[in-house]
Design a protein around this motif. Sequence first.
Motif, PDB file in Angstrom:
ATOM      1  N   MET A 162       0.953  -1.184  -0.267  1.00 42.52           N
ATOM      2  CA  MET A 162      -0.021   0.103   0.215  1.00 42.52           C
ATOM      3  C   MET A 162       0.914   1.162  -0.055  1.00 42.52           C
ATOM      4  N   GLN A 163       1.829   1.229   0.871  1.00 44.93           N
ATOM      5  CA  GLN A 163       2.838   2.273   0.784  1.00 44.93           C
ATOM      6  C   GLN A 163       3.490   2.628  -0.650  1.00 44.93           C
ATOM      7  N   ALA A 164       3.990   1.560  -1.212  1.00 41.26           N
ATOM      8  CA  ALA A 164       4.533   1.596  -2.523  1.00 41.26           C
ATOM      9  C   ALA A 164       3.594   2.401  -3.498  1.00 41.26           C
ATOM     10  N   ILE A 165       2.232   1.809  -3.479  1.00 40.64           N
ATOM     11  CA  ILE A 165       1.433   2.493  -4.417  1.00 40.64           C
ATOM     12  C   ILE A 165       1.109   3.971  -3.822  1.00 40.64           C
ATOM     13  N   ASN A 166       0.855   4.422  -2.663  1.00 39.13           N
ATOM     14  CA  ASN A 166       0.417   5.639  -2.188  1.00 39.13           C
ATOM     15  C   ASN A 166       1.617   6.701  -2.532  1.00 39.13           C
ATOM     16  N   ARG A 167       2.947   5.887  -2.663  1.00 36.43           N
ATOM     17  CA  ARG A 167       4.008   7.108  -2.723  1.00 36.43           C
ATOM     18  C   ARG A 167       4.251   7.298  -4.334  1.00 36.43           C
ATOM     19  N   GLY A 168       3.521   6.505  -5.232  1.00 39.63           N
ATOM     20  CA  GLY A 168       3.705   6.840  -6.608  1.00 39.63           C
ATOM     21  C   GLY A 168       4.432   5.952  -7.274  1.00 39.63           C
ATOM     22  N   ALA A 169       4.439   4.683  -6.808  1.00 37.35           N
ATOM     23  CA  ALA A 169       5.201   3.500  -7.710  1.00 37.35           C
ATOM     24  C   ALA A 169       4.715   3.367  -9.232  1.00 37.35           C
ATOM     25  N   ASN A 170       3.491   3.721  -9.356  1.00 38.11           N
ATOM     26  CA  ASN A 170       2.959   3.412 -10.749  1.00 38.11           C
ATOM     27  C   ASN A 170       3.338   4.713 -11.664  1.00 38.11           C
ATOM     28  N   ARG A 171       3.689   5.975 -10.946  1.00 33.32           N
ATOM     29  CA  ARG A 171       3.493   7.512 -11.623  1.00 33.32           C
ATOM     30  C   ARG A 171       4.801   7.264 -12.550  1.00 33.32           C
ATOM     31  N   PRO A 172       4.281   7.770 -13.798  1.00 30.58           N
ATOM     32  CA  PRO A 172       5.375   8.039 -14.666  1.00 30.58           C
ATOM     33  C   PRO A 172       6.295   9.002 -14.030  1.00 30.58           C
TER      34      PRO A 172
END
Length: 722
Positions: A304-314
């Motif tokens: 969850m932390q990885a996602i919310n920190r923008g792991a998917n964001r270009p």
Amino acid sequence: MSDFDHPMFGWEIDRDGVVTVTMDDPGQSANTMNDRFRDELVVLVDHLYAEREGITGVILTSAKKTFLAGGDLAALMRAGEDDKPATRAMLDKAKAQLRRLEMLGRPVVAVIAGAALGGGYELALACHRRIAVDAPGTVVGLPEVTLGLLPGGGGVVRTVRLFGLLPALQDLLLTGAKYRSADALAKGLVDEVVPDRDAGLAAAKRWIAGGPEPVQPWDRKGYPIPGGSPASPKITAVLPSLPAALRQKTHGAPATAQAAVLAAAVEGAQVDFDNALTIESRYITDLICGKESGNIIKAMFYDMQAINRGANRPEGVPSHKASKIVVLGAGMMGAGIAYVSAKAGLDVVLKDVSIEAAERGKAYSAKILQKAVDKGRSTPAKRDEVLARIHPTTDPADAAGADVVIEAVFEDPELKKKVISEVMPHLAPDAVLASNTSTLPITRLAEGVSRPEDFIGTHFFSPVDKMALLEIVVGEKTSDVTLAKTIDIARQIGNTPIVVNDSRGFFTSRVIVEFINEAIAMVGEGVPAASVEQAATQAGYPVGALALLDEISLTLSRKIRDETIAGLAAEGIEKPLHPAAAVVDRMIDEFGRGGRLAGAGFYEYRDGKKAGLWPGLAEKFGSSTRLPLRDMQERMLFAEAIDTVRCLDEGVLRSVADANVGSILGIGFPAWTGGVLQYINQYEGGPAGFVARARELADRYGDRFTPPESLVRRAEQGQSFD
């Protein structure tokens, strides 16, 4: 009074002998109760005792944005059976210092500015008074149960003795609830609320100057637990119902942490304080060193932390903040999107074909907001402020200047294209064009707009105000800028965004069908429907698959199935028909049972409410087949896990974190597993054990359980999904 020059604890003593200890870990952005903190806490408490004669009181506060966070989750996640002695020693060390602190013989006050969760609130509980700053970041609570743990620094023991057995369980320990300052004061979790940290320090000094007796309630002779001990008639009358209520709430699913909380609280309330601490340590040690907590921490904290920190964001795309959003369609989904957007501060244009329909959509927000006012969680002024941001309309021109549009109309490609085209001339030139769809390929929908690079899928989940997940779907022509903007908007309105590539059904809708189909197939094999539903809920699913399909509707599921088959055939792909299809067809065509909205499905309905499974299922499909409970549960779990691996292989999924978080938050995959791919990791024997079991299921129930080659290779190489 000697100086105390310490890198983690600032020490300042005033002329009245009040010491202000300021926690400020130089190696971290937040104070956490990690190994270093526990080691240095010994040094601090030793110094307090050494200088006690010159001290009139102690104030604990923080220089960070948080007061103090919990333990080192990475270390807790790695702990196994062999680590029990070391884990127990670590817990005992921390508890001993908190016990020494509260028995210092001087009043100790916690001034809480920022979050005091888990170990942070346990430290505050070991103080004689708790003062909270009234600021958005200040929150207190014991959320350990949500991570498969229980409070291990005396939190169970102290809350039971401070608030009473039932309030401690119901308000804190079993729920993991977090409370902001005002609510914390109302619940008695803090003693005072002040406007800022300086006011908190001043209030603490005034209280200390009043000469309070520095003794915790539970250390006073004859102190009774509020509400009574487990042996008191009042508690005895309620206590036996708690395990049953827990089983009912979890539907018999694994709830190891909740059961341990209940046991630690009840057992600890029957003995003296120090023995209660020992009992608490025993239970949390078992939890820390078991699998379940590690699984949950992996998904609900690290993934969850990885996602919310923008792991998917270009990378390289400037951050974006939307100010005006157009929602097309004011049904339940559109109304929900309008609500969360307005609550987040955006101006919302809610458009529908009639003003009456648009107004009904706004009324959805009014109902939610009024409920919050009625419960004291909001004010009429705040309610009116949010409602003023929602503008019902039928006029496309009201979309003028909007920087994002989300259509939320029926799953009809032509209708979706039409409603977006109506407002496009009025939008900002670079507005995000989003379609809320659960199954329709985004690339095809983008063919109907002039700017396909700005087109993206936003799959919200119902009800939007309660479901935090947003599945963002990237089409073939969707630009990185559009993806980055959409992720930013998702975070702006409070959603957790996973990112998937375009395909029919994407990830969540595609995989949940496997769960539903396997349950239906078992009914077709003559397994009693009640057993199928019970197997699902006892595995940890929030609802049985048959009940879920009734809500979706059998007719809609068949429509999607037929469209999927046709779409795959057009691509030259022939997918074997699942055995569930024949059962669904009979339910609709022979028995006229299309689901809840049709008034009849796998369940009976009276006045729109579920009234038990349809008795005709046993007559029409049989009820004499008996399968092992493990087989029934694992057919559902494995069906979803295997198709998730295929989603990875096909490039639908972009990361393991997306799969784990998306499966738990979006489609109800059991949380104790840590998510659909972590389920494979944690299976007995790891991926190799999973592959062996999948082959067993394939031999018994069909080739659909044959593990994908990529999974077989991963198992042979000893690799897990990271």
